[in-house]
Design a protein around this motif. Structure first.
Motif, short mmCIF file in Angstrom:
data_model
loop_
_atom_site.label_atom_id
_atom_site.label_comp_id
_atom_site.label_asym_id
_atom_site.label_seq_id
_atom_site.Cartn_x
_atom_site.Cartn_y
_atom_site.Cartn_z
N CYS A 25 -7.56 -15.48 -62.48
CA CYS A 25 -8.27 -15.35 -61.21
C CYS A 25 -8.89 -13.96 -61.12
N ASP A 26 -10.19 -13.88 -61.34
CA ASP A 26 -10.90 -12.62 -61.19
C ASP A 26 -11.04 -12.33 -59.70
N LYS B 221 -10.03 -19.37 -47.46
CA LYS B 221 -9.74 -20.78 -47.69
C LYS B 221 -9.28 -21.07 -49.12
N THR B 222 -9.61 -20.21 -50.06
CA THR B 222 -9.21 -20.43 -51.44
C THR B 222 -7.74 -20.23 -51.55
N SER C 175 -16.43 -21.04 -60.11
CA SER C 175 -16.41 -20.18 -58.92
C SER C 175 -15.33 -20.65 -57.96
N TYR C 176 -14.92 -19.76 -57.08
CA TYR C 176 -13.91 -20.13 -56.08
C TYR C 176 -14.36 -21.30 -55.21
N ASP C 177 -15.64 -21.31 -54.82
CA ASP C 177 -16.15 -22.42 -53.99
C ASP C 177 -16.05 -23.75 -54.73
N GLN C 178 -16.41 -23.75 -56.00
CA GLN C 178 -16.37 -24.98 -56.77
C GLN C 178 -14.93 -25.38 -57.10
N LEU C 179 -14.04 -24.40 -57.22
CA LEU C 179 -12.63 -24.71 -57.42
C LEU C 179 -12.11 -25.52 -56.23
N ARG C 180 -12.47 -25.11 -55.02
CA ARG C 180 -12.05 -25.87 -53.82
C ARG C 180 -12.57 -27.30 -53.89
#
Length: 102
Positions: A89-90, A101-102, A67-72
């Motif tokens: 990137c979906d 923020k991503t 997920s984007y949050d976990q990527l950060r």
């Protein structure tokens, strides 16, 4: 790829948390469970580090859906994995917004 050799050693799929499991299911459906065994990190979990270790080492797991949050959270560690040749990137249109923020 040509002669059955993979074009990308490893791939990273980044998606909203709500779509991470769906990506894993679709990859298995279209590519075959015997050919692909994606790992997933959709939300914060104590297993996140061990999942990344599995992805980094060996060739059993060539795809990580995150997920984007976990990527950060894991971007520094992921950036050191030289074998990642493809990043998808979906919902990538959200990345163009400077407020995100991503």
């Amino acid at each position: 790829g040509k002669y059955g050799k993979p074009i990308a050693e490893k791939a990273l799929v980044v998606a909203p948390a709500s779509l991470v499991r769906n990506w894993c299911n679709e990859l298995a459906k279209w590519l075959g469970k015997e050919k692909i065994s994606p790992l997933a990190i959709a939300e914060s979990t104590p297993k996140g580090d061990s999942i990344l270790t599995q992805f980094e080492s060996g060739w059993e797991h060539r795809v990580l859906v995150i997920s984007y949050d976990q990527l950060r959270k894991y971007v520094e560690r992921l950036s050191k994995i030289k074998a990642i040749d493809l990043m998808i990137c979906d919902e990538g249109h959200k990345l163009k917004n400077a407020e995100i923020k991503t």
